[in-house]
Scaffold this active site. Structure first.
Site, PDB file in Angstrom:
ATOM      1  N   TYR A 188      63.813  53.138  42.420  1.00 58.64           N
ATOM      2  CA  TYR A 188      63.927  53.092  43.875  1.00 58.64           C
ATOM      3  C   TYR A 188      65.392  52.904  44.237  1.00 58.64           C
ATOM      4  O   TYR A 188      66.100  52.104  43.605  1.00 58.64           O
ATOM      5  CB  TYR A 188      63.111  51.932  44.456  1.00 58.64           C
ATOM      6  CG  TYR A 188      63.327  51.749  45.946  1.00 58.64           C
ATOM      7  CD1 TYR A 188      62.517  52.399  46.865  1.00 58.64           C
ATOM      8  CD2 TYR A 188      64.356  50.940  46.436  1.00 58.64           C
ATOM      9  CE1 TYR A 188      62.724  52.256  48.229  1.00 58.64           C
ATOM     10  CE2 TYR A 188      64.568  50.794  47.794  1.00 58.64           C
ATOM     11  CZ  TYR A 188      63.751  51.450  48.686  1.00 58.64           C
ATOM     12  OH  TYR A 188      63.965  51.316  50.036  1.00 58.64           O
ATOM     13  N   GLU A 223      66.871  56.782  51.826  1.00 53.34           N
ATOM     14  CA  GLU A 223      65.880  56.171  50.936  1.00 53.34           C
ATOM     15  C   GLU A 223      65.397  57.232  49.962  1.00 53.34           C
ATOM     16  O   GLU A 223      64.800  58.233  50.377  1.00 53.34           O
ATOM     17  CB  GLU A 223      64.705  55.585  51.719  1.00 53.34           C
ATOM     18  CG  GLU A 223      63.731  54.833  50.821  1.00 53.34           C
ATOM     19  CD  GLU A 223      62.611  54.171  51.600  1.00 53.34           C
ATOM     20  OE1 GLU A 223      62.387  52.962  51.411  1.00 53.34           O
ATOM     21  OE2 GLU A 223      61.949  54.871  52.403  1.00 53.34           O
TER      22      GLU A 223
END
Length: 394
Positions: free
Chosen positions: A118, A205
């Site tokens: 992530y 993101e």
């Protein structure tokens, strides 16, 4: 401004960030043609078929499928195109999928040897610096990771002069990478941060950042938000705006040069000035009401802007009352009051109570105009009085 995944990947690719090869399509036949070309040019034996909407959680909602043949590509594209995709970010009504991204399947070969990470870039408001937030637990909700395994989340604050080589190396090291994968991640992080700055983004993101079996690093997904105030510098990005993915009320507000954000309450708020709007929402809440929106009509409120504000607020069936709170500084309260009366008459049947509080230049004259208008409008002197009226009505 939010953009689609495929558009975000176009921007990343321009800046040297590695992304899978893909194509945006509108029909299942186009999906087959695109998949065939991708398979032939990359040698992949799998194709990702991904719904393109402005919402996360698409995979859990059935909007992302991995096809292992051309027949499966066609089947998945037919199923996804036109479907109403419901995720935790779309709300219960979901969003209709109008286009899909057909993309090189980087999970294969050797899914057991790949890794998912992530990574996001955003502003740390407590320090006033950008930061890279990253974790070894890619592909999961970062909120769940933070709650259950916070030690697996790392943060790298970036100096205003830009990301330094040692910081990119630190990120790669904390992700447990070595050799080729390590050097590829250093390159990836540097290019990603530079793209964030170049495009005046408020959020990058990437979930997941993907390490393939041959140690290449890709942005397998991409969520990008651009600062609206910087779009004048990026005409090409502004052209990426998809009005069909935005709230109709917010689109109308932007066309009328109003600042509007939809909320979940029952009291419509129309205010001039962002700070006053926040204070108005606070006192409505403290008085037992619940704000239905943030709406700043700006410093030059007139009949046109007030009428537009009425129409936008009344789009929401949950609204039980409208509170107009105007401070007359540059704009005179009597002119605003006349604008309210004119707008009320122009729109016609407004079937919810309207409470008006005017303070500042010519406030008394404005109140007199409201009181003598004969309309179903309640006037108030103080903000607390206005909030009390709202609480009694709703």
């Amino acid at each position: 401004m939010n953009i689609h995944e495929y558009q975000a990947k176009e921007l990343l690719k321009r800046s040297g960030v590695a992304v899978p090869k893909g194509a945006i399509v509108l029909t299942s036949d186009d999906a087959v043609n695109a998949a065939t070309e991708i398979m032939n040019s990359t040698g992949t034996n799998a194709i990702a078929v991904k719904a393109q909407i402005h919402a996360g959680g698409r995979g859990k909602g059935g909007g992302v499928k991995i096809a292992k043949s051309i027949d499966e590509v066609k089947k998945y594209a037919e199923n996804i195109l036109g479907m109403t995709l419901v995720t935790h970010q779309t709300g219960p009504n979901g969003k209709v999928v109008k286009k899909v991204l057909v993309e090189q399947g980087i999970y294969y070969p050797g899914p057991s040897s790949v890794q998912e990470f992530y990574m996001s870039i955003l502003l740390n408001r407590s320090t006033g610096r950008n930061m890279v937030l990253y974790s070894t637990e890619g592909g999961m909700d970062i909120e769940t990771v933070a709650a259950k395994t916070p030690h697996l989340i790392f943060k790298e604050e970036i100096h205003p002069m830009g990301i330094q080589p040692f910081q990119a190396r630190s990120i790669a090291f904390n992700l447990g990478l070595k050799g080729k994968a390590y050097s590829q991640m250093v390159k990836f992080v540097t290019a990603l941060y530079n793209a964030y700055i170049e495009y005046d983004a408020t959020l990058f993101e990437i979930n997941p950042v993907f390490k393939t079996s041959d140690d290449l690093i890709f942005a397998a997904d991409a969520k990008v938000s651009i600062d609206d105030n910087a779009l004048f510098k990026h005409a090409d990005i502004l052209d990426m705006r998809d009005l069909g993915e935005e709230d109709p009320a917010e689109v109308e507000a932007s066309e009328s040069n109003l600042n509007f954000i939809k909320l979940d309450g029952n009291v419509g708020c129309m205010v001039n000035g962002a700070g006053l709007a926040m204070a108005t929402m606070d006192i409505v809440k403290l008085s037992g009401g619940d704000p239905a929106n943030f709406l700043d009509v700006g410093g030059a409120a007139n009949a046109t802007t007030v009428a537009a504000g009425f129409r936008i607020i009344l789009r929401d069936p949950a609204v039980k009352a409208i509170l107009i709170n105007i401070f007359g500084g540059i704009v005179r309260c009597d002119r605003v009051a006349q604008g309210i009366v004119d707008a009320y008459k122009e729109i016609g049947n407004i079937n919810v109570p309207v409470i008006v509080r005017l303070q500042g230049t010519n406030a008394e004259e404005g109140k007199e105009l409201i009181d003598k208008s004969g309309l179903k409008v309640y006037s108030a002197v103080s903000l607390q009085d206005a909030a009390d009226l709202v609480s009694k009505i709703v």
